[in-house]
Design a protein around this motif. Structure first.
Motif, PDB file in Angstrom:
ATOM      1  N   ILE A 211      45.165  49.296  43.010  1.00 29.18           N
ATOM      2  CA  ILE A 211      44.713  49.694  41.672  1.00 29.18           C
ATOM      3  C   ILE A 211      45.748  50.529  40.931  1.00 29.18           C
ATOM      4  O   ILE A 211      45.564  50.860  39.764  1.00 29.18           O
ATOM      5  CB  ILE A 211      43.363  50.450  41.719  1.00 29.18           C
ATOM      6  CG1 ILE A 211      43.538  51.829  42.355  1.00 29.18           C
ATOM      7  CG2 ILE A 211      42.309  49.656  42.449  1.00 29.18           C
ATOM      8  CD1 ILE A 211      42.296  52.683  42.198  1.00 29.18           C
ATOM      9  N   GLY A 212      46.830  50.880  41.639  1.00 24.79           N
ATOM     10  CA  GLY A 212      47.937  51.546  40.955  1.00 24.79           C
ATOM     11  C   GLY A 212      47.734  53.021  40.698  1.00 24.79           C
ATOM     12  O   GLY A 212      48.172  53.538  39.659  1.00 24.79           O
ATOM     13  N   VAL A 213      47.112  53.738  41.636  1.00 26.25           N
ATOM     14  CA  VAL A 213      46.983  55.198  41.539  1.00 26.25           C
ATOM     15  C   VAL A 213      47.329  55.792  42.905  1.00 26.25           C
ATOM     16  O   VAL A 213      46.679  55.477  43.907  1.00 26.25           O
ATOM     17  CB  VAL A 213      45.573  55.640  41.125  1.00 26.25           C
ATOM     18  CG1 VAL A 213      45.511  57.176  41.030  1.00 26.25           C
ATOM     19  CG2 VAL A 213      45.171  55.019  39.798  1.00 26.25           C
ATOM     20  N   ALA A 214      48.333  56.656  42.935  1.00 26.87           N
ATOM     21  CA  ALA A 214      48.776  57.271  44.194  1.00 26.87           C
ATOM     22  C   ALA A 214      48.136  58.642  44.363  1.00 26.87           C
ATOM     23  O   ALA A 214      48.052  59.426  43.421  1.00 26.87           O
ATOM     24  CB  ALA A 214      50.297  57.400  44.217  1.00 26.87           C
TER      25      ALA A 214
ATOM     26  N   VAL B 110      47.087  54.494  50.625  1.00 32.77           N
ATOM     27  CA  VAL B 110      48.095  53.436  50.480  1.00 32.77           C
ATOM     28  C   VAL B 110      47.507  52.244  49.732  1.00 32.77           C
ATOM     29  O   VAL B 110      48.136  51.682  48.823  1.00 32.77           O
ATOM     30  CB  VAL B 110      48.629  53.014  51.864  1.00 32.77           C
ATOM     31  CG1 VAL B 110      49.493  51.761  51.742  1.00 32.77           C
ATOM     32  CG2 VAL B 110      49.425  54.148  52.500  1.00 32.77           C
ATOM     33  N   ARG B 111      46.286  51.868  50.086  1.00 34.53           N
ATOM     34  CA  ARG B 111      45.661  50.704  49.451  1.00 34.53           C
ATOM     35  C   ARG B 111      45.419  50.939  47.961  1.00 34.53           C
ATOM     36  O   ARG B 111      45.676  50.042  47.134  1.00 34.53           O
ATOM     37  CB  ARG B 111      44.337  50.369  50.151  1.00 34.53           C
ATOM     38  CG  ARG B 111      43.654  49.117  49.570  1.00 34.53           C
ATOM     39  CD  ARG B 111      42.560  48.610  50.483  1.00 34.53           C
ATOM     40  NE  ARG B 111      41.384  49.451  50.505  1.00 34.53           N
ATOM     41  CZ  ARG B 111      40.390  49.378  49.613  1.00 34.53           C
ATOM     42  NH1 ARG B 111      40.459  48.511  48.604  1.00 34.53           N
ATOM     43  NH2 ARG B 111      39.330  50.156  49.715  1.00 34.53           N
ATOM     44  N   LEU B 112      44.950  52.128  47.608  1.00 34.68           N
ATOM     45  CA  LEU B 112      44.705  52.413  46.198  1.00 34.68           C
ATOM     46  C   LEU B 112      46.006  52.397  45.396  1.00 34.68           C
ATOM     47  O   LEU B 112      46.028  51.982  44.241  1.00 34.68           O
ATOM     48  CB  LEU B 112      44.016  53.768  46.036  1.00 34.68           C
ATOM     49  CG  LEU B 112      42.586  53.878  46.578  1.00 34.68           C
ATOM     50  CD1 LEU B 112      42.016  55.256  46.270  1.00 34.68           C
ATOM     51  CD2 LEU B 112      41.693  52.796  45.996  1.00 34.68           C
ATOM     52  N   THR B 113      47.076  52.852  46.025  1.00 39.12           N
ATOM     53  CA  THR B 113      48.378  52.826  45.349  1.00 39.12           C
ATOM     54  C   THR B 113      48.798  51.390  45.070  1.00 39.12           C
ATOM     55  O   THR B 113      49.260  51.056  43.969  1.00 39.12           O
ATOM     56  CB  THR B 113      49.439  53.531  46.201  1.00 39.12           C
ATOM     57  OG1 THR B 113      49.002  54.861  46.504  1.00 39.12           O
ATOM     58  CG2 THR B 113      50.769  53.604  45.459  1.00 39.12           C
ATOM     59  N   LYS B 114      48.626  50.528  46.049  1.00 35.94           N
ATOM     60  CA  LYS B 114      49.069  49.150  45.916  1.00 35.94           C
ATOM     61  C   LYS B 114      48.124  48.299  45.068  1.00 35.94           C
ATOM     62  O   LYS B 114      48.570  47.472  44.269  1.00 35.94           O
ATOM     63  CB  LYS B 114      49.211  48.517  47.301  1.00 35.94           C
ATOM     64  CG  LYS B 114      50.330  49.098  48.147  1.00 35.94           C
ATOM     65  CD  LYS B 114      50.378  48.422  49.512  1.00 35.94           C
ATOM     66  CE  LYS B 114      51.535  48.931  50.356  1.00 35.94           C
ATOM     67  NZ  LYS B 114      51.559  48.290  51.702  1.00 35.94           N
TER      68      LYS B 114
END
Length: 388
Positions: A347-350, A341-345
């Protein structure tokens, strides 16, 4: 004044522990945040224009009514011929080949055909999330064989110890989602030794059969005589030809198994979209359409891995499928779901946290990325991840 009872208040869920899938959750989050979506397993590029042209051709020719329940004859015959060409194994197109509305439907129909209340079903985990609900809806009891990183190899002694007189089915997935592990001939022999004198059936999910790397060969369970006679082989045109949204799969199984499979299939979807079936029958006449897939996807895998080379992730190149797992144990102790979840929010990679594929949510600090995307997307995603 009596409070009015709402419709549904008395409904008891058949799947009380099932919520929205992680694929939906992460894809929704990627959309909301504008992140690069390497979570859900679908190609980020279109299928062949020729295939689209073939579908258009058959739609305009009026092939727009119900297909036969088992699939149009031309496609069943093309699948049977492909199986001979690829694996030197013969299936009768009339009695042993069935076209389905996606591989997930085929898996459900196969499980339903053989599992009865109280039957035990062996599941190798991490496991694709449709397996266990299908088992439970049929009254079956999942029995888990837990595979661990970095190799996710099967300990066949443990498998043997899990077998009881209640074991009715074993679920196989090779190449494996989410880990990319690919079975060897020895794996087939080990499984055959366990089931050869028992009334145990097998569902073999082989939807990534053409996506293997570094010279590996797909050892389909149909190629082993002991396994072939008791196995439902599940395939997917969606994975092979970049058409996941068309939901076209199939099942290859001996006549006796196909009879029971079709009894279930006819009341799930009855038949599958007609013009697409005719188009695929024509498209299969050129084997190059699927034989070039290993090179096509290996180039994408290697491009993604090259971009991660300077990162702090620990990486073992995937053996098959279009998924790459990475370990972040050297970076942070965060739970994998939280990090995804944190990486999605941030750095923008899901991605997908691999713990969701274990029934007890085993967290080995592993994330799964789908590299079936355009090259520029993979390069950008790898660049962002390398900054972690």
């Amino acid at each position: 004044m009596n409070k009015r009872k709402r419709v549904g208040d008395g409904l008891v869920s058949k799947l009380p522990n099932v919520g929205t899938t992680i694929f939906t959750v992460m894809s929704k989050l990627a959309t909301e945040t504008g992140a690069i979506n390497l979570s859900q397993g679908f190609p980020g590029f279109d299928c062949s224009p020729k295939l689209i042209s073939l579908v258009d051709h058959y739609m305009r020719k009026g092939f727009n009514q119900y297909a036969p329940m088992t699939g149009v004859a031309a496609l069943r015959e093309a699948l049977a011929q492909k199986t001979v060409d690829q694996y030197a194994v013969t299936y009768d197109p009339d009695t042993e080949v069935t076209v389905t509305s996606g591989a997930t439907e085929a898996i459900f129909a196969a499980i339903t055909a053989v599992v009865r209340p109280g039957d035990e079903v062996l599941v190798f985990e991490p496991a694709y999330d449709s397996y266990v609900p299908a088992i439970e809806l049929n009254g079956g009891i999942p029995v888990f064989v837990t595979l661990t990183p970095p190799d996710y190899a099967i300990d066949w002694q443990i498998v043997s110890e899990k077998i009881t007189n209640k074991t009715r089915l074993i679920l196989v997935n090779t190449p494996h989602n989410p880990t990319g592990h690919v079975w060897t001939i020895d794996d087939l022999d080990q499984l055959a030794a366990i089931v050869h004198d028992r009334d145990i059936w097998i569902v073999s999910d082989e939807v990534y059969e053409h996506i293997l790397f570094d010279g590996r060969i797909h050892h389909s369970l149909m190629t082993h005589p002991v396994l072939q006679e008791r196995t439902f082989i599940i395939g997917s045109f969606g994975k092979t030809f970049h058409i996941t949204g068309w939901k076209i799969g199939y099942c290859l199984a001996p006549k006796e198994l196909s009879i029971e499979f079709r009894k279930i299939h006819q009341y799930l979807t009855f038949s599958t979209v007609t013009p697409i079936q005719y188009a695929l029958a024509d498209y299969l006449k050129e084997p190059a359409h699927y034989r070039q897939l290993p090179d096509f996807y290996q180039r994408k895998r290697d491009l993604f891995l090259a971009g991660l080379r300077g990162s702090r992730f620990t990486i073992k190149p995937t053996e098959g499928s279009f998924f790459q797992t990475v370990s972040y144990a050297a970076i942070t102790d965060e739970p994998d779901h939280d990090l995804a979840v944190r990486l999605t929010k941030e750095i923008g990679v899901a991605s997908i946290p691999v713990s969701v594929f274990y029934h007890q949510k085993n967290d080995y600090k592993i994330l799964r990325f789908c590299f079936a995307k355009d090259d520029a997307i993979l390069e950008e995603a790898a660049g962002r991840l390398s900054k972690l």
